[in-house]
Design an enzyme around this catalytic site. Structure first.
Site, PDB file in Angstrom:
ATOM      1  CE  LYS A 107      -4.179  -2.148   1.573  1.00 17.87           C
ATOM      2  NZ  LYS A 107      -3.835  -3.469   2.148  1.00 17.87           N
TER       3      LYS A 107
HETATM    4  C1  LIG Z   1      -4.634  -4.517   1.861  1.00 17.63           C
HETATM    5  C2  LIG Z   1      -3.941  -5.814   1.889  1.00 17.63           C
HETATM    6  C3  LIG Z   1      -4.384  -6.897   1.126  1.00 17.63           C
HETATM    7  C4  LIG Z   1      -5.643  -6.820   0.295  1.00 17.63           C
HETATM    8  O1  LIG Z   1      -5.493  -5.970  -0.816  1.00 17.63           O
HETATM    9  P1  LIG Z   1      -6.796  -5.447  -1.607  1.00 17.63           P
HETATM   10  O2  LIG Z   1      -6.289  -4.486  -2.597  1.00 17.63           O
HETATM   11  O3  LIG Z   1      -7.659  -4.821  -0.566  1.00 17.63           O
HETATM   12  O4  LIG Z   1      -7.426  -6.643  -2.201  1.00 17.63           O
HETATM   13  C5  LIG Z   1      -3.667  -8.070   1.144  1.00 17.63           C
HETATM   14  N1  LIG Z   1      -2.560  -8.184   1.906  1.00 17.63           N
HETATM   15  C6  LIG Z   1      -2.098  -7.183   2.669  1.00 17.63           C
HETATM   16  C7  LIG Z   1      -0.890  -7.398   3.495  1.00 17.63           C
HETATM   17  C8  LIG Z   1      -2.761  -5.957   2.672  1.00 17.63           C
HETATM   18  O5  LIG Z   1      -2.319  -4.966   3.445  1.00 17.63           O
END
Ligand SMILES: *Cc1c(COP(=O)(O)O)cnc(C)c1O
Length: 434
Positions: A107
């Site tokens: 993210k």
């Molecule tokens: C946010 C997140 C996900 C899920 O990603 P999406 O884009 O919401 O499907 C998976 N793994 C981790 C470690 C995350 O932080």
């Protein structure tokens, strides 16, 4: 480039409006009006380009009309001050490590890009007091908060479910202070997301406050996630492994995988995708039955995927014109309970020495089960295993080393405001902070 709403009940808007608004007035998610195919020459030479160079080409296809070239280059280059290496875990199975950014989760890419783009628009408009609302299941909050930390004119409110994120995740957004406020909500991630969405649709709030969202709802967070799919392909091409690539994406809110689908629509040669769910298997069930039935999320050890009503499902439907057949042809689904996730993590560690995190473990396991002859499997390792320290240490029965970047966060003092799962309380709090 214009952006339309997936609900098709509100006007098309500019990039700036889509970024500042986040969600369309009809509650739909914004989509770019065009998804441009990148030229063949780009793919021919992609293995000679750096992550930043590749990403700049991808970014221009979306944002090139709306941001001056040099500014866009700078935003892309600043955002990607780290690598996303592809690491071989065992024969034919690779980990796309997305945890080398400042908060050790994928993210960071979208969070940092969005922070820079929003700052640019806010300055351009001469706006002050912009409030960024973000709901987090664990990793979004830290990426967004760290992306915006210290940015003038912008205040970030991180809403997170009390007791449902790991300790290390929590300290990454509750110890920052400055322009970051952490709101500890007595509810689930879906409740947090609902509070944020309701705030955007509340007329009174929007009249007096400049609100925007930093969830993967926002195009400025969501589209840049396409960058690392291209970068993974480039690395595989260098090794002569780029034919028949299968990406397996640990999925919760479906922003990550949707960015991969967009990369493919831009011409990236991907054979197919896998969406790996935990017990929150709404999408897995949709693939099986053609029926989408969101339900309350349940808590799992892969907590960042504890999502019962994935926002970006609307974008998947839109990309494939609501055709279940087309979606099922492109994406295979898997769902794993905590027991399987733990067993996978442990077995992989013993057999290969590679330490997965609980989310990446879902992606890895789906490749173990589903990879066909001649395919190269890449799972997205979405966060560093140390972010889930207690869980991972308990599973493998060994201490896990905490990267320095993480340790620094753990030294701060936690500050958060407790909030009931009640929109009026949330609204009062926001108005009082005016
Ligand atoms: C946010 C997140 C996900 C899920 O990603 P999406 O884009 O919401 O499907 C998976 N793994 C981790 C470690 C995350 O932080």
């Amino acid at each position: 480039m214009k952006y339309y709403s997936t609900n098709k009940n509100s006007a098309e808007v500019s990039l700036q409006e889509a970024v500042v608004k986040g969600l369309a007035p009809d509650k739909g998610l914004y989509m770019p009006e065009r998804i441009e195919k990148l030229p063949q020459e780009f793919f021919d030479k992609i293995d000679t380009l750096s992550f930043q160079e590749i990403s700049f080409e991808v970014a221009k296809a979306f944002f090139g009309e709306d941001i001056e070239t040099e500014t866009l280059r700078q935003i892309v280059y600043d955002t990607l001050a780290f690598e996303t290496p592809v690491v071989e875990v065992e024969k034919g199975i690779y980990s796309l490590e997305l945890f080398h950014g400042p908060t050790l989760a994928f993210k960071d890419v979208g969070g940092r890009f969005m922070a820079r783009l929003l700052e640019y628009f806010v300055k351009k408009q001469g706006q002050k007091d912009v409030k960024v609302l973000v709901a987090t299941s664990g990793d979004t909050g830290s990426a967004v908060a760290n992306g915006f930390l210290g940015v003038e004119g912008i205040h970030v409110y991180v809403l997170y479910p009390k007791g449902k994120v790991s300790k290390i995740q929590e300290c990454q957004f509750t110890t920052l202070g400055q322009n970051i406020t952490a709101l500890e909500v007595d509810g689930t991630f879906d409740d947090c997301q609902a509070l944020v969405k309701t705030a955007f649709l509340d007329e009174e709030l929007n009249k007096v406050l400049n609100l925007t969202s930093a969830n993967s709802i926002n195009v400025a967070r969501f589209l840049p996630q396409a960058f690392y799919y291209f970068n993974a392909y480039a690395q595989l091409k260098r090794q002569g492994k780029a034919d028949n690539v299968v990406f397996s994406v640990p999925s919760g809110n479906f922003g990550n995988i949707t960015a991969g689908l967009i990369a493919k629509a831009m011409g990236l040669p991907v054979k197919r995708f896998i969406a790996a769910n935990n017990d929150n298997d709404i999408f897995f069930q949709y693939l099986k039955t053609g029926i989408y039935s969101p339900r309350a999320s349940v808590q799992t050890i892969a907590n960042a995927m504890d999502v019962g009503n994935p926002s970006n499902f609307a974008r998947v439907l839109d990309l494939y014109k609501n055709s279940h057949k087309a979606i099922a042809a492109e994406i295979t689904g898997f769902s794993y309970d905590d027991k399987i996730i733990a067993a996978t993590l442990k077995t992989a560690f013993k057999a290969t020495g590679y330490l997965l995190d609980p989310h990446g473990a879902c992606g890895y396991q789906s490749l173990k089960e589903d990879l066909k002859e001649g395919e190269t499997g890449v799972f997205l390792e979405t966060a560093h295993p140390a972010k889930f320290l207690e869980t991972v240490e308990e599973i493998i029965g060994e201490k896990v080393e905490i990267p320095e970047k993480l340790q620094a966060f753990m030294q701060g003092e936690k500050k958060s405001i407790l909030l009931a799962n009640d929109f009026n309380d949330f609204k009062k709090l926001l108005l009082a902070e005016k």
